[in-house]
Design an enzyme around this catalytic site. Sequence first.
Site, short mmCIF file in Angstrom:
data_model
loop_
_atom_site.label_atom_id
_atom_site.label_comp_id
_atom_site.label_asym_id
_atom_site.label_seq_id
_atom_site.Cartn_x
_atom_site.Cartn_y
_atom_site.Cartn_z
N GLU A 113 -9.73 30.18 71.63
CA GLU A 113 -8.24 29.72 71.65
C GLU A 113 -7.98 28.58 70.77
O GLU A 113 -8.67 27.74 70.48
CB GLU A 113 -8.02 29.12 73.02
CG GLU A 113 -8.38 30.19 74.52
CD GLU A 113 -8.56 29.46 75.72
OE1 GLU A 113 -8.45 28.31 75.88
OE2 GLU A 113 -8.66 30.20 76.61
N LYS A 115 -6.75 25.19 69.62
CA LYS A 115 -6.91 23.88 70.05
C LYS A 115 -5.13 23.41 69.69
O LYS A 115 -5.09 22.84 68.62
CB LYS A 115 -7.80 22.94 69.71
CG LYS A 115 -8.14 21.78 70.53
CD LYS A 115 -9.41 21.04 70.22
CE LYS A 115 -9.44 19.66 70.93
NZ LYS A 115 -8.47 18.63 70.96
N ASP A 117 -2.34 20.94 69.50
CA ASP A 117 -2.26 19.48 69.23
C ASP A 117 -1.05 18.96 70.16
O ASP A 117 0.10 18.66 69.61
CB ASP A 117 -2.15 19.10 67.74
CG ASP A 117 -2.76 17.60 67.62
OD1 ASP A 117 -3.24 16.97 68.54
OD2 ASP A 117 -2.74 17.18 66.64
N TYR A 225 -3.80 27.03 79.74
CA TYR A 225 -5.48 27.39 79.37
C TYR A 225 -6.39 27.42 80.35
O TYR A 225 -7.77 27.86 80.19
CB TYR A 225 -5.96 27.02 78.29
CG TYR A 225 -5.65 25.50 77.86
CD1 TYR A 225 -6.51 24.68 78.94
CD2 TYR A 225 -4.76 25.11 77.05
CE1 TYR A 225 -6.22 23.40 78.47
CE2 TYR A 225 -4.72 23.67 76.80
CZ TYR A 225 -5.38 22.56 77.72
OH TYR A 225 -5.36 21.59 77.62
N LYS A 314 -13.50 21.43 65.24
CA LYS A 314 -12.42 20.78 64.58
C LYS A 314 -11.98 21.26 63.18
O LYS A 314 -12.86 21.39 62.50
CB LYS A 314 -12.47 19.30 64.59
CG LYS A 314 -12.76 18.65 65.92
CD LYS A 314 -11.54 18.61 66.93
CE LYS A 314 -10.77 17.49 66.65
NZ LYS A 314 -10.54 16.46 67.42
N CYS A 408 14.90 0.29 35.20
CA CYS A 408 14.25 1.29 35.15
C CYS A 408 12.78 1.17 34.39
O CYS A 408 12.91 0.69 33.44
CB CYS A 408 14.96 2.36 34.12
SG CYS A 408 13.82 3.91 33.86
N CYS A 411 12.61 2.96 30.89
CA CYS A 411 13.61 2.81 29.66
C CYS A 411 14.19 1.23 29.82
O CYS A 411 14.82 1.05 28.88
CB CYS A 411 14.43 3.88 29.50
SG CYS A 411 16.08 3.88 30.73
N CYS A 426 18.16 5.39 37.85
CA CYS A 426 18.32 4.84 36.59
C CYS A 426 19.66 5.25 35.78
O CYS A 426 19.90 6.56 35.93
CB CYS A 426 17.03 5.44 35.82
SG CYS A 426 17.39 5.04 34.00
N CYS A 432 16.82 7.62 28.68
CA CYS A 432 15.63 7.47 29.44
C CYS A 432 14.69 8.29 28.93
O CYS A 432 14.79 9.50 29.29
CB CYS A 432 16.09 7.30 30.73
SG CYS A 432 14.68 7.11 31.82
S1 IVH Z 1 -9.94 23.30 77.66
C1 IVH Z 1 -13.20 21.26 80.30
N1 IVH Z 1 -8.51 24.68 76.02
O1 IVH Z 1 -8.23 19.52 74.21
C2 IVH Z 1 -12.31 22.11 79.31
N2 IVH Z 1 -8.33 22.27 75.92
O2 IVH Z 1 -10.65 17.77 73.70
C3 IVH Z 1 -10.90 20.99 78.85
N3 IVH Z 1 -6.82 21.49 74.15
O3 IVH Z 1 -7.79 17.47 76.90
C4 IVH Z 1 -9.73 21.58 78.11
N4 IVH Z 1 -6.24 23.52 73.56
O4 IVH Z 1 -5.75 18.34 75.51
C5 IVH Z 1 -8.95 23.49 76.62
N5 IVH Z 1 -6.99 25.87 74.77
C6 IVH Z 1 -7.56 25.01 75.02
C7 IVH Z 1 -7.12 23.66 74.39
C8 IVH Z 1 -7.62 22.28 75.05
C9 IVH Z 1 -5.89 22.27 73.37
C10 IVH Z 1 -6.97 19.81 74.44
C11 IVH Z 1 -6.52 19.42 75.73
C12 IVH Z 1 -7.81 18.57 76.29
C13 IVH Z 1 -8.53 18.33 74.91
C14 IVH Z 1 -10.10 18.23 74.96
#
Ligand code: IVH
Length: 676
Positions: A113, A115, A117, A225, A314, A408, A411, A426, A432
């Site tokens: 999945e 992640k 932000d 999720y 990451k 400037c 120039c 300028c 210039c």
């Molecule tokens: S699962 C025990 N799934 O990541 C499992 N987390 O560092 C915990 N996050 O606090 C979370 N996308 O804010 C999970 N598809 C995803 C996620 C996700 C973003 C974030 C979430 C969590 C942090 C963990």
Amino acid sequence: MSDLRAKYNALIDQITHYDHQYYVLNESSVPDAEYDRLMQELKGIEAEHPDWVTPQSPSQRVAGAPQAGFTTVEHRIPMLSLDNAFSAEDLAAFVKRLKDRLNSTADIEFACEPKLDGIAVSLLYENGALVRGATRGDGTTGEDITANVRTIKSIPLQLRGAGWPEELEVRGEIYMPKAGFEKMNAKAMAKGEKVFVNPRNAASGSLRQLDSRLTAQRPLEMCCYSVGHFSGGDLPSNQGELMAQFGEWGLKINAESQVVIGLQGVQQFYEQLEARRDNLPYEIDGIVYKVNDFALQNRLGFVSRAPRWAIARKFPAQEEITRLLDVEFQVGRTGALTPVARLEPVFVGGVTVSNATLHNMDEVERLDVHIGDKVIVRRAGDVIPQVVKALSDDRLPGAKKVTAPAECPECGSLVERVEGEAVTRCTGGIICSAQRREALKHFVSRKAMDIDGFGEKIVDALLETNKIHAASDIYELTADTVESLERMGKKSAENLINAIQKSKQTTLPRFLFALGIREVGETTARNLATHFGSIEKIIAATEAQLLEVEDVGPKVAAHVVNFFAEEQNVMEVQRIIALGVHWDDVVASTETALLSGQTWVVTGKISQMSRDEAKDYLLRLGAKVAGSVSAKTNQVVAGPGAGSKLKKAEELGIPVMDEADFIRWLTEQGLWVSGN
Ligand code: IVH
């Protein structure tokens, strides 16, 4: 049941259905006007029968009055964090650890999945009705943000379908899509209000509003999720099926999620998603991998605050802290002074950054940066690095505030800042050297005269050796002159002369754009060209006549008139034309052209021509070529790699042709001969 009551229930179903289609499935549903009409009707009935209204009614998303504060919520099951993997090796080690622990050599299934932000949030559903929303907080206790989560349209107030446990705690991420973030910040900037550093902070700030009417105006979404606590029912036995089940209950799930097998599958998913990172409509900071099977998850268990069965791989960070060493002012083609931050080099967004833009003096003042400050540098996607925040707490005593120079730096001419404008400029004009240099770079650039191989270094070298002074001089260059430049071979010199010759055959829009008239970009140049049909008419045009051109306002009209009021500029244009620059007649009247009145969008890669050439073809046929897809788009041409624009076109049901279709069609119009 009375007819009115039945009508009321049907209205709720219908509006809820449209919300689901639009906000959860990202499919277009009804026109706004129809939606508004249904909502008005619903509210009308509710005004007559307040006793019918339940918290699940779509009219009940926004609460009336602000709260005094947030109460705390104890999570029945802690909300954990994840271990991180920063490399392919870390990921391989994770998979190996799992196999060792499970004492098995068989490949493991993983749910992958993005992640997201954003902010982790818990939603509590009782008998399918949303009763509470809470932030993660420290994982054990969070804040009750029920009133705010209720305003987010992708969060169902009532689960759809059937079969949910009586008590069900759904967890997921609330985030702000990039487009909504940009729009919101642009608006805030224009009004002089607080600007957010990134979409994550914007989501967090929006969720922490005590007045949910404000949250309701923020473009937030939630993807779900996982499940926390649940009772009175069963759930699927693996993550992939849980996600499918979420979807059936009307919860939004991430469309990129996928179940794969083994380390190979995991790595492949990484490569594919990382390549698309910048094109996704929301920010992600990595990928979460979870062992798919819940029974295996249970066997693996947890270590301290993180599960053994999951890891976050990451991506390179898009923000880092570094030190501001100095600010220099670069002079652009129109004399605009851009403050550029010189930074202690820092690795951010996948590259080492030592310069970042500060845009203009308004931005410098807003950030209140001082020399020597620690600053946050952001580099997202292929956007140029920016300083987004100065960490004033760490400021050294006596640190110097950044101010614009009075003269400037190139120039020495006086610098002016027009009242109400962010830009410092300028006043030197063509005396210039910086403005001259930038104007020449612009003139030869790809979207202007498109002189192949005429890069910045060559412009600089020709100026420094006094071989050219103005754009017209380019057309008098000889191979010998070019060859006399340092590090220039005979062959490259010849190639450059050939490219210069070739560029003489151009289009009026390109030529106009190349002149570098202030605020005359590609689109305005095209509009001017199609409206007037010849350079002579544009030179002679009055402000009033210019104002008749599509998208030309008083500012642009004044810039055009001022430009051609300078005798030097007119002479320069005439000289360039006398030296052989020419173009075919422009289709002056778009009404007779094949595609007049139509709007086309070209997206993705076109392999047999450049995207600009494709646009030129369409413009010659009288079409408008737009940068984004909307309901007004008539046709999309999508080459390989087309992303969000193609998706939008599909959603809106706009006809799409691929490159082969497009070339075939051009051939039919007699505009394309194969082997071109
Ligand atoms: S699962 C025990 N799934 O990541 C499992 N987390 O560092 C915990 N996050 O606090 C979370 N996308 O804010 C999970 N598809 C995803 C996620 C996700 C973003 C974030 C979430 C969590 C942090 C963990």
